[in-house]
Design a protein around this motif. Structure first.
Motif, PDB file in Angstrom:
ATOM      1  N   ASN A  58      -2.031  -7.683  48.451  1.00 35.06           N
ATOM      2  CA  ASN A  58      -3.140  -7.552  47.510  1.00 35.06           C
ATOM      3  C   ASN A  58      -4.451  -7.990  48.131  1.00 35.06           C
ATOM      4  N   GLU A  59      -4.423  -8.374  49.390  1.00 35.22           N
ATOM      5  CA  GLU A  59      -5.621  -8.852  50.068  1.00 35.22           C
ATOM      6  C   GLU A  59      -6.561  -7.693  50.379  1.00 35.22           C
ATOM      7  N   ARG A  60      -7.840  -7.881  50.025  1.00 32.60           N
ATOM      8  CA  ARG A  60      -8.864  -6.882  50.348  1.00 32.60           C
ATOM      9  C   ARG A  60      -9.322  -7.107  51.780  1.00 32.60           C
ATOM     10  N   MET A  61      -9.520  -6.015  52.493  1.00 33.61           N
ATOM     11  CA  MET A  61      -9.964  -6.113  53.883  1.00 33.61           C
ATOM     12  C   MET A  61     -11.225  -5.285  54.069  1.00 33.61           C
ATOM     13  N   ALA A  62     -12.143  -5.786  54.903  1.00 28.07           N
ATOM     14  CA  ALA A  62     -13.327  -5.006  55.249  1.00 28.07           C
ATOM     15  C   ALA A  62     -12.876  -3.762  55.991  1.00 28.07           C
ATOM     16  N   ALA A  63     -13.519  -2.633  55.682  1.00 24.74           N
ATOM     17  CA  ALA A  63     -13.091  -1.378  56.289  1.00 24.74           C
ATOM     18  C   ALA A  63     -14.246  -0.385  56.351  1.00 24.74           C
ATOM     19  N   ILE A  64     -13.982   0.684  57.094  1.00 21.82           N
ATOM     20  CA  ILE A  64     -14.867   1.840  57.103  1.00 21.82           C
ATOM     21  C   ILE A  64     -14.009   3.064  56.837  1.00 21.82           C
ATOM     22  N   MET A  65     -14.651   4.119  56.354  1.00 20.11           N
ATOM     23  CA  MET A  65     -13.957   5.390  56.192  1.00 20.11           C
ATOM     24  C   MET A  65     -14.622   6.400  57.108  1.00 20.11           C
ATOM     25  N   PHE A  66     -13.812   7.056  57.938  1.00 17.10           N
ATOM     26  CA  PHE A  66     -14.279   8.085  58.856  1.00 17.10           C
ATOM     27  C   PHE A  66     -13.259   9.209  58.828  1.00 17.10           C
ATOM     28  N   ASN A  67     -13.710  10.429  58.666  1.00 15.74           N
ATOM     29  CA  ASN A  67     -12.811  11.600  58.584  1.00 15.74           C
ATOM     30  C   ASN A  67     -11.715  11.414  57.536  1.00 15.74           C
ATOM     31  N   LYS A  68     -12.105  10.843  56.404  1.00 15.55           N
ATOM     32  CA  LYS A  68     -11.186  10.622  55.272  1.00 15.55           C
ATOM     33  C   LYS A  68     -10.021   9.707  55.626  1.00 15.55           C
ATOM     34  N   ARG A  69     -10.220   8.843  56.619  1.00 14.96           N
ATOM     35  CA  ARG A  69      -9.193   7.866  57.019  1.00 14.96           C
ATOM     36  C   ARG A  69      -9.833   6.487  57.032  1.00 14.96           C
ATOM     37  N   TYR A  70      -9.033   5.473  56.721  1.00 15.93           N
ATOM     38  CA  TYR A  70      -9.534   4.102  56.646  1.00 15.93           C
ATOM     39  C   TYR A  70      -9.229   3.320  57.916  1.00 15.93           C
ATOM     40  N   TYR A  71     -10.226   2.565  58.364  1.00 16.91           N
ATOM     41  CA  TYR A  71     -10.115   1.713  59.542  1.00 16.91           C
ATOM     42  C   TYR A  71     -10.474   0.290  59.142  1.00 16.91           C
ATOM     43  N   SER A  72      -9.612  -0.678  59.455  1.00 17.81           N
ATOM     44  CA  SER A  72      -9.896  -2.074  59.128  1.00 17.81           C
ATOM     45  C   SER A  72     -10.664  -2.736  60.269  1.00 17.81           C
ATOM     46  N   PHE A  73     -11.407  -3.766  59.902  1.00 16.90           N
ATOM     47  CA  PHE A  73     -12.154  -4.511  60.914  1.00 16.90           C
ATOM     48  C   PHE A  73     -11.160  -5.229  61.816  1.00 16.90           C
ATOM     49  N   PHE A  74     -11.371  -5.124  63.116  1.00 15.36           N
ATOM     50  CA  PHE A  74     -10.485  -5.757  64.096  1.00 15.36           C
ATOM     51  C   PHE A  74     -11.174  -6.934  64.774  1.00 15.36           C
ATOM     52  N   LYS A  75     -12.322  -6.675  65.412  1.00 13.37           N
ATOM     53  CA  LYS A  75     -12.976  -7.730  66.168  1.00 13.37           C
ATOM     54  C   LYS A  75     -14.405  -7.318  66.514  1.00 13.37           C
ATOM     55  N   SER A  76     -15.272  -8.315  66.700  1.00 13.97           N
ATOM     56  CA  SER A  76     -16.632  -8.082  67.193  1.00 13.97           C
ATOM     57  C   SER A  76     -16.759  -8.656  68.592  1.00 13.97           C
ATOM     58  N   VAL A  77     -17.472  -7.937  69.432  1.00 16.94           N
ATOM     59  CA  VAL A  77     -17.753  -8.410  70.790  1.00 16.94           C
ATOM     60  C   VAL A  77     -19.219  -8.123  71.093  1.00 16.94           C
ATOM     61  N   LYS A  78     -19.790  -8.867  72.029  1.00 19.88           N
ATOM     62  CA  LYS A  78     -21.203  -8.691  72.371  1.00 19.88           C
ATOM     63  C   LYS A  78     -21.423  -7.600  73.409  1.00 19.88           C
ATOM     64  N   ASP A  79     -20.454  -7.392  74.270  1.00 20.05           N
ATOM     65  CA  ASP A  79     -20.613  -6.504  75.423  1.00 20.05           C
ATOM     66  C   ASP A  79     -20.015  -5.123  75.166  1.00 20.05           C
ATOM     67  N   ARG A  80     -20.769  -4.088  75.499  1.00 21.57           N
ATOM     68  CA  ARG A  80     -20.324  -2.703  75.318  1.00 21.57           C
ATOM     69  C   ARG A  80     -19.070  -2.409  76.141  1.00 21.57           C
ATOM     70  N   GLU A  81     -19.046  -2.835  77.382  1.00 24.41           N
ATOM     71  CA  GLU A  81     -17.893  -2.575  78.247  1.00 24.41           C
ATOM     72  C   GLU A  81     -16.642  -3.276  77.729  1.00 24.41           C
ATOM     73  N   LYS A  82     -16.790  -4.473  77.166  1.00 23.43           N
ATOM     74  CA  LYS A  82     -15.658  -5.201  76.599  1.00 23.43           C
ATOM     75  C   LYS A  82     -15.104  -4.424  75.394  1.00 23.43           C
ATOM     76  N   ALA A  83     -15.999  -3.881  74.573  1.00 25.67           N
ATOM     77  CA  ALA A  83     -15.568  -3.094  73.417  1.00 25.67           C
ATOM     78  C   ALA A  83     -14.789  -1.860  73.868  1.00 25.67           C
ATOM     79  N   LEU A  84     -15.311  -1.155  74.869  1.00 28.41           N
ATOM     80  CA  LEU A  84     -14.615   0.020  75.387  1.00 28.41           C
ATOM     81  C   LEU A  84     -13.252  -0.336  75.967  1.00 28.41           C
ATOM     82  N   SER A  85     -13.197  -1.452  76.675  1.00 34.14           N
ATOM     83  CA  SER A  85     -11.938  -1.907  77.267  1.00 34.14           C
ATOM     84  C   SER A  85     -10.904  -2.219  76.183  1.00 34.14           C
ATOM     85  N   MET A  86     -11.340  -2.896  75.116  1.00 30.52           N
ATOM     86  CA  MET A  86     -10.415  -3.242  74.030  1.00 30.52           C
ATOM     87  C   MET A  86      -9.910  -1.990  73.313  1.00 30.52           C
TER      88      MET A  86
END
Length: 122
Positions: A58-86
């Protein structure tokens, strides 16, 4: 087209009012045919923010909707290359992941195939 729901209608038919809020007035995002695997970065306007739930929780999670599909928040990073690597590592493990640039860096979002839109907090 903008729908408005008068006070008398929602007071008289509360279930109809809830249906209209959840189904008819829900923002719609046009489908995109672009493959996120080729470019995991989303631009404003390609998604909208929301909250989701996953079956058996029943826990609500932060999310986005893209192409009618839901994505939950995973992690924030400062570096673009780190984000791509993850995202690459997540995709190697079979997870669909996306990246959104924000003022403090980049946020990573992971597909939740069984998620459903959460009702707003009362």
């Amino acid at each position: 087209m903008i729908f408005t729901l008068g006070r008398s209608l929602s007071a008289t038919y509360p279930l109809l009012g809830q249906y209209i809020k959840e189904k008819i007035m829900q923002p719609t995002i046009s489908s995109s045919n672009r493959a996120p695997q080729n470019n995991p970065f989303l631009s404003p306007g390609e998604y909208y923010t929301c909250h989701i739930c996953i079956p058996d929780s029943n826990e609500r999670m932060a999310a986005i909707m893209f192409n009618k599909r839901y994505y939950s928040f995973f992690k924030s990073v400062k570096d673009r290359e780190k984000a791509l690597s993850m995202v690459a590592k997540l995709q190697e493990k079979g997870n669909d992941a996306l990246i959104i640039k924000n003022p403090k860096g980049y946020s990573i979002w992971v597909l939740e195939p069984t998620a459903y839109l959460s009702r707003s907090k009362q």
